[in-house]
Design a protein around this motif. Sequence first.
Motif, PDB file in Angstrom:
ATOM      1  N   ARG A  36     -10.339  17.973 -22.139  1.00  0.00           N
ATOM      2  CA  ARG A  36     -10.909  17.415 -20.900  1.00  0.00           C
ATOM      3  C   ARG A  36     -11.741  16.186 -21.239  1.00  0.00           C
ATOM      4  NH1 ARG A  36      -8.374  20.605 -17.029  1.00  0.00           N
ATOM      5  NH2 ARG A  36      -7.279  21.755 -18.622  1.00  0.00           N
ATOM      6  N   ASN A  96      -7.520  14.237 -18.567  1.00  0.00           N
ATOM      7  CA  ASN A  96      -8.010  13.517 -19.741  1.00  0.00           C
ATOM      8  C   ASN A  96      -8.062  12.020 -19.449  1.00  0.00           C
ATOM      9  OD1 ASN A  96      -8.473  12.322 -22.215  1.00  0.00           O
ATOM     10  ND2 ASN A  96      -7.273  13.822 -23.341  1.00  0.00           N
ATOM     11  N   SER A 140      -3.056  17.336 -20.513  1.00  0.00           N
ATOM     12  CA  SER A 140      -3.727  17.575 -21.784  1.00  0.00           C
ATOM     13  C   SER A 140      -4.658  18.785 -21.719  1.00  0.00           C
ATOM     14  CB  SER A 140      -4.532  16.333 -22.171  1.00  0.00           C
ATOM     15  OG  SER A 140      -5.255  16.589 -23.346  1.00  0.00           O
ATOM     16  N   LYS A 141      -4.795  19.425 -22.889  1.00  0.00           N
ATOM     17  CA  LYS A 141      -5.730  20.547 -22.962  1.00  0.00           C
ATOM     18  C   LYS A 141      -7.160  20.038 -23.116  1.00  0.00           C
ATOM     19  CE  LYS A 141      -2.645  23.841 -25.168  1.00  0.00           C
ATOM     20  NZ  LYS A 141      -1.852  23.020 -26.124  1.00  0.00           N
ATOM     21  N   ARG A 167       0.407  12.460 -20.427  1.00  0.00           N
ATOM     22  CA  ARG A 167      -0.384  13.480 -21.106  1.00  0.00           C
ATOM     23  C   ARG A 167      -1.775  13.583 -20.485  1.00  0.00           C
ATOM     24  NH1 ARG A 167      -1.038  12.871 -27.392  1.00  0.00           N
ATOM     25  NH2 ARG A 167      -2.611  11.440 -26.638  1.00  0.00           N
TER      26      ARG A 167
END
Lengths: 200, 504
Positions: free
Chosen positions: A67, A5, A64-65, A60
């Motif tokens: 993108r 991210n 992080s989920k 994070r």
Amino acid sequence: MKIVNGKDFWAGVMFIGIGLGFMIASREYQMGSSVRMGPAYFPTVLGGLLAILGLAVFLRGFVSKIRDTLRVFPLRLPVLIAAIVVSAIAYWGADWIKGLGSAGNVIQYLLNAAGLLLFIAAWGPRALFIVLVATVAFGYLLKPLGLVLACVVLIFGSAWGGHEFKFKEVTVMFAVLAVFAVFAFVYGLGLPMNIWPELW
Amino acid sequence: MEGLLSNLALGFGVALSLQNLLYCLGGVMLGTLIGVLPGIGPVATIAMLLPVTFTLPPVSALIMLAGIYYGAQYGGSTSAILVNLPGEVASVVTCLDGYQMARRGRAGPALGISAIGSFIAGTFATIVIALFAPPLAEVALKFGPAEYFSLMVLGLVGATVLAHGSLVKAIAMVLLGLLLGLVGTDVNSGVARFTFGIPELSDGIGFVGVAMGVFGFGEIILNLESQAKGGAREVFTNKVSNLLPSVQDFKDCSGSILRGMVLGSALGILPGGGALLASFAAYTLEKKVSKNSANFGKGAIQGVAAPEAANNAGAQTSFIPLLTLGIPSNPVMALMIGAMMIQGIAPGPQVMTERPELFWGMIASMWVGNLMLVVLNLPLIGLWIKLLTVPYRFLYPAIILFCSVGIYSISNSPWDVLMTSLWGIAGYIFAKLECEPAPLMLGFILGPLMEENLRRAMLLSRGDPIVFFTRPISLTMLVIAAFLLVIVIAPAVRSKREEAFVAD
């Protein structure tokens, strides 16, 4: 580890940098004690907290989920290199330039300004650079050139920063806005501004 | 009760003077205008006008600025319904069902119900302020430094909870704001902090420049960038007829308006609250209560009425913390503090007793302004629609010009213009990195106040931080703040919150 991210990554870098920057800058001032806090106390604590939160955001960026690309801003490498070169000359050549006398002061000033402008121009959209430069120019030209001519710079500049520029349209817009500004601000509100250049 | 009536009479006496009526009218018209226009919000507008208000009497200045704020809530819904473009953040939710109504040829009733709902809610909120502000101000008079510090902590936590997206980033933005607020001369020691030898910085970073740069210029650059990438919208401007909603519409909406205005008034009072949260919460509630919730998002009139009532009520009750405690609950209120200070009025509980004509005049003017908005805007809607068809490339140079002249006239020097431009860059970076600027703004205003109260509280307690937990009011605020943080972090609420903000 891979940065997934980019937005978190850069935001983290920004917060850590600013937090540490405030902590370091605070070292010049007195810390005091918790009973009698000196000028450094509160900013040091806040800066530390900011850096810690920045670190969390930074980390994070790797897990992080969501993108996001690392290239959040468009970067122009040649301009950036030019900015670094000009700033380096302005910084290390300061003593030599000073030796040139009164012309040296002007040269130093121009070099500093050029370095800063190039740094801003090295990234971000076209509009960012053009619109803001036009605005700053307006601020500095308002007194010597008067409201009308400063408006020329501001209106044409900011219109040029947009994606559609038609000369005729912008000229009409300039005329309308300049007349409005003169009547509303100078005559209506009585703001102390020159309408025409000072010499006239 | 009698005191209330005589106070209101005093207020209306002030608000109904010819001069104040004119300023109120000017404020609400300007507010509606900038509410309708996307790309400029109340923060930038009020920042722009602050230098101008210097020459006005205090009551008139505040009446006009307040009018801009709640007028913008009205105007924002117009562009939300007709163009699917929220003219103002708080009308994001109105887009959902309002635009769908317009697509079904019901733009007229959608505009009508939002105006009428807003008016009813505005009236209610005015009464709420008149009833609740005096007792709150009495409590506030007992506040010591510890209480003020805890109150500000609560306000800042409230602001972060409301921010879109990441909570950590929002808290970081608050801290950044607090730090930036400390730049300038330290009142206790006289040391110039973080000024890098620049004399202009010794008075601190100019608040108006930050507001205008981050909210005005940053926004314009973002708009220009996204326009360059293309993206046109369908505008429903030609077939707005019959603004009055039908009897059936009124029957459908009366409950929604009532729920919206109560919820909105309550949420507006919270420090850090205001119109934005109110409209989101009201929409969610309405969707829950409604028998045919499947209609929501497809042009349900309740989905327009409730958030519109809520955001108007919330916008007005967010004046309560400002008027009673002197603590701003959102960036607009922070600017109002700036306006009061320019006029030499220290915001706080003492305003009500020392300047009753100011306090009650402002409250009365809110109701008057709401009435003006309904009476004027229904017939003027055609004019606003015309404005919406003006292309952005004509608007933004004008906005930039007005901003630049306004900012220049603060101190008649190019310094503020330069700072504003730099803040514009910062605003652009924040937006790109998804860091919400509103918490930064609040932190910026509260920074020096917080430090001052922290120092005093610690001095009085001889350096023992337990003082914040032993004084009951202070403890209560910290507990509420902790509670707010916990519920936001709680997984269930977290997903709901993300859901609500995804609509943005």
